[in-house]
Design a protein around this motif. Structure first.
Motif, short mmCIF file in Angstrom:
data_model
loop_
_atom_site.label_atom_id
_atom_site.label_comp_id
_atom_site.label_asym_id
_atom_site.label_seq_id
_atom_site.Cartn_x
_atom_site.Cartn_y
_atom_site.Cartn_z
N TRP A 92 -34.52 16.86 -76.36
CA TRP A 92 -33.30 16.32 -75.76
C TRP A 92 -32.21 16.10 -76.79
O TRP A 92 -31.03 16.32 -76.52
N ARG A 95 -30.55 19.26 -77.34
CA ARG A 95 -29.76 19.58 -76.16
C ARG A 95 -28.44 18.81 -76.19
O ARG A 95 -27.39 19.35 -75.88
N LEU A 99 -24.45 19.74 -76.13
CA LEU A 99 -23.49 19.13 -75.19
C LEU A 99 -22.26 18.64 -75.97
O LEU A 99 -21.12 18.85 -75.55
N TRP B 27 -22.41 17.62 -66.93
CA TRP B 27 -23.75 17.42 -66.37
C TRP B 27 -23.91 18.01 -64.97
O TRP B 27 -25.01 18.32 -64.54
N LEU B 33 -23.11 23.31 -67.43
CA LEU B 33 -24.52 23.07 -67.79
C LEU B 33 -25.12 24.30 -68.49
O LEU B 33 -25.88 24.17 -69.45
N TRP B 36 -24.80 24.42 -72.35
CA TRP B 36 -25.46 23.53 -73.32
C TRP B 36 -26.94 23.26 -73.04
O TRP B 36 -27.64 22.73 -73.90
N TRP B 37 -27.41 23.62 -71.86
CA TRP B 37 -28.79 23.27 -71.50
C TRP B 37 -29.79 23.90 -72.47
O TRP B 37 -30.77 23.28 -72.85
N THR B 44 -29.45 30.50 -70.37
CA THR B 44 -29.50 29.84 -69.07
C THR B 44 -28.44 30.49 -68.19
O THR B 44 -27.27 30.18 -68.29
N ILE B 49 -28.95 28.35 -61.76
CA ILE B 49 -28.76 26.90 -61.65
C ILE B 49 -28.39 26.49 -60.22
O ILE B 49 -27.47 27.03 -59.63
N VAL B 61 -32.95 24.57 -62.81
CA VAL B 61 -32.34 25.29 -63.93
C VAL B 61 -33.37 26.25 -64.50
O VAL B 61 -34.49 25.84 -64.84
N SER B 63 -34.30 29.23 -67.46
CA SER B 63 -33.86 29.78 -68.74
C SER B 63 -34.80 30.91 -69.14
O SER B 63 -35.97 30.92 -68.77
#
Lengths: 113, 151
Positions: A92, A95, A99, B27, B33, B36-37, B44, B49, B61, B63
């Motif tokens: 996470w 991740r 983000l 998000w 999404l 960055w997922w 992805t 999604i 989701v 990938s």
């Protein structure tokens, strides 16, 4: 520490109940694909595919004997996978790094490299 | 052996240099999404999604590994949706290595225009994984054994 792709591959490998059952079986000792296939109502080919996924994830290793190629649990990779909580956090964290980059990128607008 | 799955929690707090509405969008919008997922080394695709942003809505989701094409799909349900400040996502156990995981995302507006994100995930482990881990004690997988024993 595993890279994130390795980690995802490991989590993906562990995500299948048949593969987890194969790992549980191998925790008792090494086994051939034939032996692994016995308890499952699926084809030998399907079991073989699962074994390949586990091998690619580094969770198991297979013997050199061309005919039998018994599988066994792979110590180091499984140990790393076993430290799943730390790894999951890492997963996470990584991740959220992306983000953060994404949010910066879209606010900066298009730019030339 | 105890029949109940064990639960573990991770908490991560991040401050993003972006307004809260944008973090919320990152998000909840598949186009965002997908960017960055991740993780690195995997793609992805936006069309993999599904985000039904409402309580009880579906989350999916997919990938694909760039290297060997293996798919990984994360599926679940949005338990709570309070735009733009709170999302609670419950990951399904069936497609996962865990026995269900609940992730909570809280977005807090800071006075300087940035956004604080408080992320908390509660992960349940299966008896099966604990069994593998316990067998591993002899092979030196002691850290997992300690973690699962601590509950």
């Amino acid at each position: 520490m595993m890279t994130t792709d390795q980690l995802t591959t490991t989590f993906a490998a562990l995500a299948d109940p048949t593969r987890r059952a194969i790992l549980a079986r191998l925790a008792q000792g090494e086994a051939t694909v034939n032996e692994l296939a016995e308890p499952f109502p699926i084809t030998l080919q399907a079991v073989s595919k699962h074994v390949k996924v586990l091998e690619r994830a580094g969770l198991i290793a297979r013997g050199r004997n061309a005919q039998m190629r018994p599988s066994r649990l792979q110590g180091t990779a499984l140990k790393q996978a076993a430290e799943w909580l730390g790894e999951y956090r890492e997963f996470w964290d990584d991740r959220f790094d992306r983000l953060d980059h994404h949010l910066r990128d879209i606010q900066r607008g298009p730019r030339h490299e | 052996m105890n029949e109940a799955p064990t639960a573990q929690e991770i908490r991560i707090t991040r401050v993003f240099d972006a307004p809260r509405a944008l973090v919320w969008q990152a998000w909840t919008d598949p186009e965002h999404l997908a960017r960055w997922w991740g993780p690195r080394g995997r793609t992805t695709p936006v069309d993999s999604i599904t985000l039904e942003i409402r309580p009880g809505g579906t989350f999916r989701v997919g990938s694909v590994s760039d290297e060997h094409g293996d798919d990984m799909v994360t599926t679940g349900t949005f338990r709570e949706v309070v735009e733009p400040e709170r999302l609670v996502l419950e990951e399904a156990a069936e497609d996962s290595w865990h026995d269900g995981a609940v992730s909570e995302v809280r977005l807090i507006e800071l006075a300087d225009g940035r956004t604080e994100m408080r992320f908390r995930a509660t992960i349940h482990t299966t008896e099966e994984m604990i069994g593998i881990a316990e067998t591993g004690i002899n092979s030196g997988f002691d850290r997992l054994a300690e973690q699962v024993a601590a509950r």
